[in-house]
Design an enzyme around this catalytic site. Structure first.
Site, PDB file in Angstrom:
ATOM      1  N   THR A 183      -2.061  -9.546   3.805  1.00  0.00           N
ATOM      2  CA  THR A 183      -0.835  -8.840   4.150  1.00  0.00           C
ATOM      3  C   THR A 183      -1.139  -7.703   5.129  1.00  0.00           C
ATOM      4  OG1 THR A 183      -1.040  -7.231   2.353  1.00  0.00           O
ATOM      5  CG2 THR A 183       0.066  -9.319   1.839  1.00  0.00           C
ATOM      6  N   LYS A 237      -1.989   1.788 -10.397  1.00  0.00           N
ATOM      7  CA  LYS A 237      -1.630   0.456 -10.871  1.00  0.00           C
ATOM      8  C   LYS A 237      -1.824   0.327 -12.383  1.00  0.00           C
ATOM      9  CE  LYS A 237      -0.178  -0.956  -6.964  1.00  0.00           C
ATOM     10  NZ  LYS A 237       1.251  -1.273  -6.765  1.00  0.00           N
ATOM     11  N   TYR A 274      -5.468   4.359  -6.023  1.00  0.00           N
ATOM     12  CA  TYR A 274      -4.529   3.243  -6.039  1.00  0.00           C
ATOM     13  C   TYR A 274      -4.673   2.440  -7.337  1.00  0.00           C
ATOM     14  CZ  TYR A 274      -2.358  -1.157  -4.436  1.00  0.00           C
ATOM     15  OH  TYR A 274      -1.571  -2.279  -4.310  1.00  0.00           O
ATOM     16  N   SER A 286       7.996  -6.531   5.052  1.00  0.00           N
ATOM     17  CA  SER A 286       6.805  -7.287   5.452  1.00  0.00           C
ATOM     18  C   SER A 286       6.074  -7.769   4.207  1.00  0.00           C
ATOM     19  CB  SER A 286       5.870  -6.421   6.310  1.00  0.00           C
ATOM     20  OG  SER A 286       5.350  -5.344   5.544  1.00  0.00           O
ATOM     21  N   ILE A 312       4.330  -9.560   1.021  1.00  0.00           N
ATOM     22  CA  ILE A 312       4.853 -10.356  -0.085  1.00  0.00           C
ATOM     23  C   ILE A 312       6.274  -9.941  -0.466  1.00  0.00           C
ATOM     24  CG2 ILE A 312       2.554 -10.916  -0.978  1.00  0.00           C
ATOM     25  CD1 ILE A 312       2.948  -8.826  -3.131  1.00  0.00           C
ATOM     26  N   SER A 337      -1.703  -4.628  -9.485  1.00  0.00           N
ATOM     27  CA  SER A 337      -2.901  -5.131  -8.814  1.00  0.00           C
ATOM     28  C   SER A 337      -3.997  -5.353  -9.833  1.00  0.00           C
ATOM     29  CB  SER A 337      -3.368  -4.118  -7.764  1.00  0.00           C
ATOM     30  OG  SER A 337      -4.674  -4.412  -7.330  1.00  0.00           O
TER      31      SER A 337
END
Length: 323
Positions: free
Chosen positions: A234, A205, A201, A50, A52, A175
């Site tokens: 997304t 990254k 998160y 799913s 990108i 990100s």
């Protein structure tokens, strides 16, 4: 300084990471960069059922590449494969089931894969943002296990296969959120203080940025890059950041716009003119730090991260994993 970073990052995001930022950047894109035939080349894309990841897989399949979809859900992976084949006419689309939070499973998968397949390009796209602190079956915090350790083990295990390929590449999907984080090796599993999934998160990254730079130094036969897709609409954003999505949904990029630089980094001959290890946004290298932000890490801390990941991976490896 944290407030400063967050404010500057959000202002930057509104200007550059939204759909209007992509549209402005795209005016300078060179169309010929993607006019390539990649038949005979093999691309592994994690988290490809799913968003990108699927968009990138579809675009590369249209160019003739062999696509290895690495996904956790068999049902969703098979559906994605069906849609990609129907959209592209390319039947060289294979499904591999893998939980990127399971170190042992990753090692076993990688060892089997490289004994049976060639690999030209690895796209580390899979990721998660778990907003409450959770541990995997192995006792590892889930964000760290998936976003950093899983990526580290898969890439490290597949490097021997990549080094056999001509024009081998690794594309890591990071990100812009990492811009608000400085590498913190003192608490890799977020055991101290109040847990914040968004910041966990972002820290992961930042770790991916460091890993990309270090791999580029260690493996000159492979071109490493890391990129920011911008703020795209997304399924992951909708489920992990519902408030953000609700406020920004009319400004978010499409999945195809978010995937554009992944595709460019994976297939375009133009990429080879850039040094390995750079951070890209909308087909151009950009800084990994905000102006005046004290987010630069020391060589000592970067080495500590590598050592910690090597120790983690050794627990589950059939051999010894080193950079």
């Amino acid at each position: 300084m944290s407030l400063y970073r967050n404010t500057i990052w959000f202002i930057k995001g509104l200007r550059e990471y939204t759909r209007s930022g992509y549209e402005a950047a795209a005016k300078l894109f060179v169309a010929e960069d993607l006019e390539v035939d990649v038949a005979g080349r093999s691309y592994m894309i994690t988290g490809a059922n799913s968003g990108i990841g699927k968009s990138a897989a579809t675009a590369i399949a249209k160019k003739g590449g062999t696509i290895h979809l690495v996904c956790r859900s068999k049902e969703r992976a098979e559906e994605a494969k069906k849609e990609i084949v129907e959209a592209t006419g390319n039947t060289n689309v294979l499904v591999h089931l893998l939980d990127m939070s399971s170190p042992k499973e990753i090692w076993e998968f990688a060892e089997k894969f490289k004994s049976e397949n060639k690999l030209d390009v690895l796209i580390n796209n899979a990721g998660c943002m778990v907003n409450k602190r959770e541990l995997t079956e192995d006792g590892i915090e889930k964000n760290f296990a998936t976003n950093t350790l899983g990526m580290y083990i898969l890439t490290t295990a597949l490097i021997p296969a990549l080094e056999k390929a001509e024009d081998a590449r690794v594309v890591n999907v990071s990100s812009g959120g990492m811009l608000v984080q400085k590498l913190d090796v003192s608490d890799l599993q977020f055991e101290k203080g109040t847990f914040d999934g968004t910041m966990a998160y972002a820290q992961n990254k930042r770790q991916q940025i460091v890993l990309t730079e270090q791999w580029a130094k260690s493996y000159p036969k492979i071109h490493f890059s890391v990129m920011h897709p911008g703020w795209a609409d997304t399924p992951a954003v909708r489920s992990s950041m519902p408030d953000f999505h609700a406020k920004m949904k009319n400004k978010l990029r499409t999945e195809d716009e978010g995937a554009d630089t992944i595709i460019w980094l994976a297939i375009s001959p133009a990429v080879t003119k850039f040094a390995s290890g750079l951070f890209f946004q909308d087909r151009k290298p950009v800084s990994t730090h905000l102006p005046l932000a004290s987010t630069h890490s020391s060589p000592e801390d970067e080495e500590k991260l590598l050592q910690a990941l090597e120790e983690f991976s050794k627990r589950f490896s059939p051999g010894v994993c080193k950079l």
